[in-house]
Design a protein around this motif. Structure first.
Motif, PDB file in Angstrom:
ATOM      1  N   GLN A 224       0.828  -1.200   0.000  1.00 49.92           N
ATOM      2  CA  GLN A 224       0.000   0.000   0.000  1.00 49.92           C
ATOM      3  C   GLN A 224       0.868   1.258   0.000  1.00 49.92           C
ATOM      4  O   GLN A 224       2.009   1.250   0.474  1.00 49.92           O
ATOM      5  N   PHE A 225       0.282   2.344  -0.516  1.00 53.87           N
ATOM      6  CA  PHE A 225       1.001   3.620  -0.616  1.00 53.87           C
ATOM      7  C   PHE A 225       0.126   4.749  -0.088  1.00 53.87           C
ATOM      8  O   PHE A 225      -1.080   4.799  -0.350  1.00 53.87           O
ATOM      9  N   ARG A 226       0.761   5.661   0.638  1.00 49.97           N
ATOM     10  CA  ARG A 226       0.087   6.871   1.122  1.00 49.97           C
ATOM     11  C   ARG A 226       0.886   8.084   0.671  1.00 49.97           C
ATOM     12  O   ARG A 226       2.051   8.235   1.038  1.00 49.97           O
ATOM     13  N   LYS A 227       0.282   8.929  -0.125  1.00 46.55           N
ATOM     14  CA  LYS A 227       0.951  10.128  -0.618  1.00 46.55           C
ATOM     15  C   LYS A 227       1.234  11.095   0.524  1.00 46.55           C
ATOM     16  O   LYS A 227       0.432  11.219   1.464  1.00 46.55           O
ATOM     17  N   LYS A 228       2.365  11.745   0.467  1.00 42.41           N
ATOM     18  CA  LYS A 228       2.721  12.725   1.489  1.00 42.41           C
ATOM     19  C   LYS A 228       1.615  13.769   1.610  1.00 42.41           C
ATOM     20  O   LYS A 228       1.127  14.306   0.615  1.00 42.41           O
ATOM     21  N   GLY A 229       1.194  14.050   2.837  1.00 42.70           N
ATOM     22  CA  GLY A 229       0.122  15.010   3.075  1.00 42.70           C
ATOM     23  C   GLY A 229      -1.255  14.386   3.151  1.00 42.70           C
ATOM     24  O   GLY A 229      -2.228  15.038   3.537  1.00 42.70           O
ATOM     25  N   SER A 230      -1.362  13.104   2.769  1.00 45.95           N
ATOM     26  CA  SER A 230      -2.638  12.385   2.838  1.00 45.95           C
ATOM     27  C   SER A 230      -2.650  11.468   4.055  1.00 45.95           C
ATOM     28  O   SER A 230      -1.605  11.119   4.601  1.00 45.95           O
ATOM     29  N   SER A 231      -3.844  11.051   4.455  1.00 47.81           N
ATOM     30  CA  SER A 231      -3.986  10.112   5.568  1.00 47.81           C
ATOM     31  C   SER A 231      -4.515   8.755   5.104  1.00 47.81           C
ATOM     32  O   SER A 231      -4.778   7.877   5.927  1.00 47.81           O
ATOM     33  N   VAL A 232      -4.665   8.606   3.790  1.00 49.62           N
ATOM     34  CA  VAL A 232      -5.305   7.406   3.248  1.00 49.62           C
ATOM     35  C   VAL A 232      -4.288   6.568   2.470  1.00 49.62           C
ATOM     36  O   VAL A 232      -3.570   7.077   1.594  1.00 49.62           O
ATOM     37  N   THR A 234      -3.593   3.488  -0.222  1.00 41.30           N
ATOM     38  CA  THR A 234      -4.203   2.836  -1.374  1.00 41.30           C
ATOM     39  C   THR A 234      -3.413   1.575  -1.710  1.00 41.30           C
ATOM     40  O   THR A 234      -2.177   1.594  -1.705  1.00 41.30           O
ATOM     41  N   THR A 235      -4.124   0.500  -1.993  1.00 37.21           N
ATOM     42  CA  THR A 235      -3.450  -0.747  -2.343  1.00 37.21           C
ATOM     43  C   THR A 235      -2.934  -0.677  -3.776  1.00 37.21           C
ATOM     44  O   THR A 235      -3.686  -0.392  -4.707  1.00 37.21           O
ATOM     45  N   TYR A 259       5.295   3.753   1.979  1.00 34.84           N
ATOM     46  CA  TYR A 259       4.959   2.410   1.516  1.00 34.84           C
ATOM     47  C   TYR A 259       4.880   1.463   2.722  1.00 34.84           C
ATOM     48  O   TYR A 259       5.695   1.550   3.644  1.00 34.84           O
ATOM     49  N   ARG A 260       3.907   0.558   2.663  1.00 37.52           N
ATOM     50  CA  ARG A 260       3.785  -0.425   3.737  1.00 37.52           C
ATOM     51  C   ARG A 260       3.211  -1.722   3.200  1.00 37.52           C
ATOM     52  O   ARG A 260       2.578  -1.764   2.140  1.00 37.52           O
ATOM     53  N   PHE A 261       3.424  -2.801   3.958  1.00 28.55           N
ATOM     54  CA  PHE A 261       2.788  -4.090   3.693  1.00 28.55           C
ATOM     55  C   PHE A 261       1.666  -4.295   4.706  1.00 28.55           C
ATOM     56  O   PHE A 261       1.785  -3.901   5.880  1.00 28.55           O
TER      57      PHE A 261
END
Length: 282
Positions: A224-232, A234-235, A259-261
């Motif tokens: 999953q990825f979270r764009k800088k400045g966002s709290s959400v 996305t897979t 990025y996270r698993f």
């Protein structure tokens, strides 16, 4: 609280203390030291309530899964309500696993509460009791290997002031799960926009047979990825863990972000997710 004959109270205490799990089940389950000396007689048939008492509102560990690692003891509460017109002298709680609590060949696990339950009668409703019991599970002593991970049932027994016994071997159910660990490392960092980012990680879980954490192969895990400045988050894709629990996923660098698993878990293994690993895209 009402008072009945002392002889009945003493009799109830003596009988309840003698409840035990069949000897064969003790060998299979390696339960807490006294569990095998307490469970027998609590139920004579699977999923059948015996006696006049009514059990309700059973909750194990606050309704959450019981997650156990390799060394640390796990302590949790069990709460339940009992109604018995003849009062409650003593009550005991156990967790057991299997298909028939009366058949030694079908009992695969047994855990006893640390002590008899603490039951308090309602001040406004005679015969209604609120009870709580504490369990402490030592993975090195009380769990008979990885095979006992999964569904467990709450079995309850009470004696009233006339030494009548009531039991229910399936008041509620809970999941006892093997603890898991998950890592993630995204590289290179920093990275040029449009280049490939590789995220590597590892999924492991508690092995109660060996007392160690070991790689968990063949498990679907989301990147999953979270764009800088966002709290959400996305897979981006789903990858499968390979030998030793290794995870590898690639993606194209577009924005600064994390990025996270994420691993969903199973009935026998705890869900897990990593902290986000930040990558600066230039």
């Amino acid at each position: 609280m009402r008072v009945r004959a002392v002889s009945a109270l003493a009799s109830g205490a003596a009988v309840l203390a003698a409840l035990s799990l069949p000897t064969a089940a003790q060998a299979q389950a390696r339960p807490l030291p006294n569990a095998a000396a307490r469970l027998q007689g609590l139920a004579v048939q699977p999923n059948v309530r015996l006696g006049n008492a009514e059990f309700s509102n059973g909750v194990v560990n606050g309704g959450k899964d019981i997650v156990i690692g390799t060394t640390a003891r796990k302590t949790f509460k069990v709460t339940y309500d009992v109604y018995d017109a003849n009062g409650v002298v003593l009550s005991q709680a156990f967790l057991w696993q299997g298909t028939d609590s009366s058949d030694v060949d079908t009992i695969t696990g047994a855990l006893a509460a640390n002590d008899t339950a603490d039951c308090t009668e309602s001040s406004t409703s005679t015969g209604h009791y609120s009870c709580k019991a504490t369990f402490t599970v030592d993975p090195k002593r009380d769990l008979a290997g990885n095979g006992v991970a999964g569904t467990w049932k709450l079995i309850l027994g009470v004696y009233d002031f006339y030494a009548n016994v009531s039991t229910d071997d399936d008041v509620t159910r809970t999941l006892i799960k093997r603890a898991s660990k998950l890592t993630a490392d995204a590289s290179p960092e920093p990275v040029k926009k449009g280049r490939t980012i590789t995220v590597k990680g590892k999924l492991t879980r508690a092995n109660w047979d060996t007392g160690t954490y070991q790689g968990y192969k063949g498990q679907s895990t989301k990147l999953q990825f979270r764009k800088k400045g966002s709290s959400v988050y996305t897979t981006l894709k789903t990858v499968t863990s390979s030998t030793g629990g290794a995870l590898t996923a690639t993606t194209v660098a577009k924005y600064d972000g994390y990025y996270r698993f994420v691993y969903a878990g199973t009935k026998a293994t705890q869900a897990a997710k990593t902290a986000g690993d930040f990558v600066d895209v230039r």
